[in-house]
Write an enzyme that holds these catalytic residues in place. Structure first.
Site, PDB file in Angstrom:
ATOM      1  CG  HIS A  24      -0.417   0.247   2.526  1.00  5.24           C
ATOM      2  ND1 HIS A  24      -0.137  -0.752   3.427  1.00  5.24           N
ATOM      3  CD2 HIS A  24      -0.102   1.403   3.158  1.00  5.24           C
ATOM      4  CE1 HIS A  24       0.330  -0.232   4.549  1.00  5.24           C
ATOM      5  NE2 HIS A  24       0.362   1.079   4.411  1.00  5.24           N
ATOM      6  CG  ASN A  36      -7.846  -0.893   6.837  1.00  4.13           C
ATOM      7  OD1 ASN A  36      -6.699  -1.132   7.201  1.00  4.13           O
ATOM      8  ND2 ASN A  36      -8.285   0.335   6.632  1.00  4.13           N
ATOM      9  CD1 TRP A  37      -7.923   0.223  10.000  1.00  6.06           C
ATOM     10  CD2 TRP A  37      -6.505   0.238  11.726  1.00  6.06           C
ATOM     11  NE1 TRP A  37      -7.207   1.392   9.946  1.00  6.06           N
ATOM     12  CE2 TRP A  37      -6.329   1.432  10.992  1.00  6.06           C
ATOM     13  CE3 TRP A  37      -5.738   0.032  12.862  1.00  6.06           C
ATOM     14  CZ2 TRP A  37      -5.411   2.408  11.350  1.00  6.06           C
ATOM     15  CZ3 TRP A  37      -4.813   1.003  13.230  1.00  6.06           C
ATOM     16  CH2 TRP A  37      -4.661   2.174  12.478  1.00  6.06           C
ATOM     17  CG  ASP A  65       0.349  -4.141   2.786  1.00  5.25           C
ATOM     18  OD1 ASP A  65       0.945  -3.666   1.801  1.00  5.25           O
ATOM     19  OD2 ASP A  65      -0.401  -3.470   3.515  1.00  5.25           O
ATOM     20  CG  ASN A  73      -6.211   3.736   6.572  1.00  6.44           C
ATOM     21  OD1 ASN A  73      -6.378   2.588   6.936  1.00  6.44           O
ATOM     22  ND2 ASN A  73      -5.214   4.478   7.025  1.00  6.44           N
ATOM     23  N   GLY A 103       2.794   5.592   9.508  1.00  8.47           N
ATOM     24  CA  GLY A 103       4.173   5.960   9.188  1.00  8.47           C
ATOM     25  C   GLY A 103       5.095   4.779   9.377  1.00  8.47           C
ATOM     26  CG  ASN A 104       5.995   2.374  12.962  1.00 11.10           C
ATOM     27  OD1 ASN A 104       5.513   2.797  14.005  1.00 11.10           O
ATOM     28  ND2 ASN A 104       7.298   2.259  12.777  1.00 11.10           N
ATOM     29  CB  SER A 105       2.804   1.601   6.538  1.00 14.05           C
ATOM     30  OG  SER A 105       1.559   1.576   7.181  1.00 14.05           O
ATOM     31  CG  ASP A 147      -3.670  -2.445   9.540  1.00 10.94           C
ATOM     32  OD1 ASP A 147      -3.729  -1.346  10.121  1.00 10.94           O
ATOM     33  OD2 ASP A 147      -4.619  -2.922   8.898  1.00 10.94           O
TER      34      ASP A 147
END
Length: 710
Positions: free
Chosen positions: A73, A203-204, A212, A318, A641-643, A660
């Site tokens: 993503h 998602n989540w 991902d 999101n 941001g950690n993605s 996530d």
């Protein structure tokens, strides 16, 4: 004091600065870390020297040939840019595999990779001219001037991008120098049906079965300098790259993540949390639902509309789930009550000592007053911000007009975002606008935002907008004027606006420019002055507030996330989301297949379904799990941001990519919950199995690093 207190925090909680880790050596060793804490805390040594940023996501070097791993993503914008060169292909949907180095596709002129080269404490330099009696507006100006001067000196070194980051509410400042790489190319991205398997439904959510991950590569000029895309460029050779642990992540194993978390609110006041619960999150949920409904309706116009609107729908959706998840968490987890109790403890501590009462009492009162003032303009500020983002032409013309005003000042006196260092990025943003703009949707969104702004109570209206709309004859007439042309002005015309003077722009017979000028001169310039005054007050008050928190508590003292390099540590572990329910920490291909309906968002591609038939023969098959692993959960403390962050084992080897968090603990940005807060990662073995199944064994033949089977 901060380094000593660091070891007092609960270990799984905390997004730690690298330099804090050596002080936690004993605790980290007890948790399972096998490399020296001094090494882990050094950004010039492995593994941190392999950790990089895309500016919005985290990533890591995986080979000596500049190969980089991140989330699927995180590269959707790159896929959209690269896909524009194909008339009959949607790379976001079908994915991409470069057949060789020559087939690696440019990610776009605005794509960037940042490699940290140094971090320097510059607190003294930033605060050098500040005095106790410095007025708030002047305080903001002095701090900003000092930061820009430090950045200018740092960026005198070619190919570098620098920033001054603030920590602990402004108690500390650090100058971060980063190598900026401008040629990024797509190597491999799985189909959307793999990278986003489960879509918005999952998602989540845990259990999760998304692959991902994606692979990109950094290129530089033949002499090693940073350069824009050129066929002559060569792969960048990093100082280090991560080794891969082919055994992946095991239940109970020590793991850590190194990346660039965006923002947390652990030290916000109780009033700020109450406002989020009562006003800002409900407002955001309602507005997001409205915008998604418009975009989804407009995306039905055809493939081009769907392709262009896919990304904004995803971004807004999101954010919607994040806000709704926070609201749900607030009501079920006691986060608000815990924050209020913490605030009450702080107030009691302040009141217990006359010296502390005199020093910190006024600070708490003034912070409360600042928050009250911010709340009063919240809805107007949010709607106007969305209006300028969603109406593409308005954003272009307002930016150009601001640029013309700022260019009349010396470079170091211009506002951040409008200095010479920002011109190239602004031009690139203008140049690529067609790729994400669908004019019928743009018009529908503009109508909605104008109607929303006009529906506010009169005391929250923007007078300049009211006057402009009245001149046009109302919203319907204004839309006819604004959208008389059924497309954006050309890229050349957009970029040319940046070269025009303020007087030339004012003379244009252009309704978008006239609207932009009306908003800027009639409202936004004054609004910025008020905001500067508020920021100056925060610069005065926040360090004192943090000082009170640190003195009154033996709790966590890591700073809130601010998009700078952090390390968080924990273990692979499941959790109990409800009474009598326990979620195991690993999912498998069998679980992915059980969800597979053949229809989006659960439509696994045929090549993966076929590969699953023989997966017991795969080197990535886990005998203990009885399957190829897909995703896993950990106790790691992470946020947006950690993605794309590399998930590492006790020896600093790659075991996965974080992508996530879990729905039951979305509110962990406010308060960390040991029992519920979990990060979700794709297991590196699933990534390798997907690569094998997709026929990607040629990607790194020169190093045999990525696909080695040890």
């Amino acid at each position: 004091m901060l380094l000593v207190l660091a070891s007092l925090s609960h270990a799984d909680e905390g997004m730690w600065l690298p330099e804090q880790l050596p002080a936690m050596s004993e605790q980290l060793t007890e948790m399972g870390l096998e490399i020296p804490a001094d090494q882990l805390g050094d950004t010039t040594q492995e593994p941190l020297s392999s950790i990089v940023s895309l500016g919005f996501c985290s990533a890591s070097f995986l080979s000596a040939e500049g190969l980089i791993g991140t989330n699927h993503h995180c590269v959707e914008g790159y896929l959209q840019y690269a896909g524009a060169s194909f008339e009959d292909r949607d790379l976001n949907l079908e994915g991409y595999l470069a057949s060789d180095r020559a087939g690696e596709l440019p990610a776009g002129p605005s794509a960037r990779l940042y490699v940290v080269e140094s971090i320097t404490d510059v607190t003294e330099a930033v605060e050098k001219k500040l005095r106790t009696r410095t007025k708030d507006a002047k305080r903001f100006e002095l701090v900003e001037d000092a930061e820009k001067a430090l950045i200018a000196e740092c960026e005198a070194v070619p190919n570098h991008r620098c920033e001054v980051a603030s920590y602990y509410g402004g108690q500390q400042y650090r100058l971060i120098s980063k190598l900026e790489i401008k040629d990024i190319r797509l190597v491999y991205a799985p189909p959307q049906s793999v990278g986003s398997y489960g879509g918005e439904i999952d998602n989540w959510v845990w259990p999760r079965h998304a692959g991902d991950f994606s692979l990109i590569r950094a290129y530089v000029a033949p002499d090693g300098s940073s350069a824009a895309y050129s066929p002559d460029n060569v792969p960048y050779q990093p100082r280090s790259h991560l080794q891969i642990d082919a055994t992946g992540a095991q239940d109970g194993e020590f793991v850590m993540v190194a990346g660039y978390p965006g923002a947390t609110y652990r030290y916000k006041t109780a009033r700020e949390l109450r406002f989020a619960e009562a006003i800002s999150y409900p407002f955001g949920v309602q507005l997001s639902n409205e915008l998604i409904a418009i975009l989804e309706q407009e995306s039905e116009a055809g493939p081009e509309a769907a392709q262009k609107l896919n990304a904004p729908i995803g971004w807004i959706a999101n954010g919607l789930k994040y806000r709704q998840g926070n609201l749900d968490n607030f009501h079920t987890s006691g986060v608000v009550e815990r924050k209020q109790a913490q605030w009450a403890e702080l107030e009691a501590w302040v009141e217990a000592d006359p010296v502390d009462e005199k020093l910190y009492g006024p600070v708490l009162e003034e912070l409360d007053a600042l928050q009250a003032a911010s709340e009063a303009t919240y809805e107007t500020d949010v709607l106007l911000g969305y209006f300028r983002w969603l109406a593409s032409n308005l954003g272009v013309h307002h930016t150009a007009y601001r640029w013309s005003v700022e260019q009349q000042k010396p470079d170091l006196k211009r506002r951040s975002g409008f200095q010479d260092r920002d011109l190239e990025r602004t031009q690139q943003r203008f140049d690529q606008l067609e790729q994400t703009t669908w004019i019928p949707a743009d018009r529908a969104l503009t109508r909605h935002m104008l109607e929303r702004l006009q529906a506010l109570p009169l005391d929250k209206h923007v007078p300049a907008l009211d006057a402009w709309l009245e001149e046009q004859g109302g919203i319907d007439a204004a839309l006819e004027t604004l959208y008389a042309e059924s497309s954006l002005i050309s890229a050349e015309e957009r970029v040319a606006l940046l070269e025009m003077s303020q007087a030339e722009l004012q003379a244009l017979d252009n309704p978008w420019m006239q609207l932009a000028i009306a908003l800027e001169d009639g409202f936004m310039a004054d609004k910025r002055k008020a905001d500067d005054l508020e920021r100056g007050a925060q610069l005065r008050l926040q360090p004192m507030y943090m000082q009170a928190l640190l003195k009154s508590s033996e709790g966590s003292v890591y700073p809130d996330a601010n998009s700078t390099l952090r390390v968080t540590v924990g273990h692979v572990k499941g959790y109990s989301p409800a009474d009598a329910v326990w979620h195991l920490p690993n999912t498998t291909v069998a679980g992915m297949l059980a969800k597979n309906t053949g229809e989006e968002p659960f439509a696994a591609p045929e090549f993966l379904v076929q590969a699953a038939e023989t997966r017991t023969e795969s080197p990535w098959f886990d005998a203990d799990l009885g399957d190829v692993p897909v995703d896993f959960t950990s106790t790691l403390d992470s946020t947006g941001g950690n993605s794309g962050s590399a998930t590492l084992n006790a020896q600093g080897q790659l075991v996965g990519f974080l992508f996530d968090g879990n729905y039951e603990a979305i509110s962990a940005d406010w308060v960390f919950d040991d029992a519920l807060t979990r990060s979700i990662h794709v297991d590196v073995r699933y990534a390798l199995w997907v690569l094998d199944s997709a026929g990607a064994g040629h990607i790194e033949e020169s190093t045999e690093q990525l696909l080695k089977r040890e």
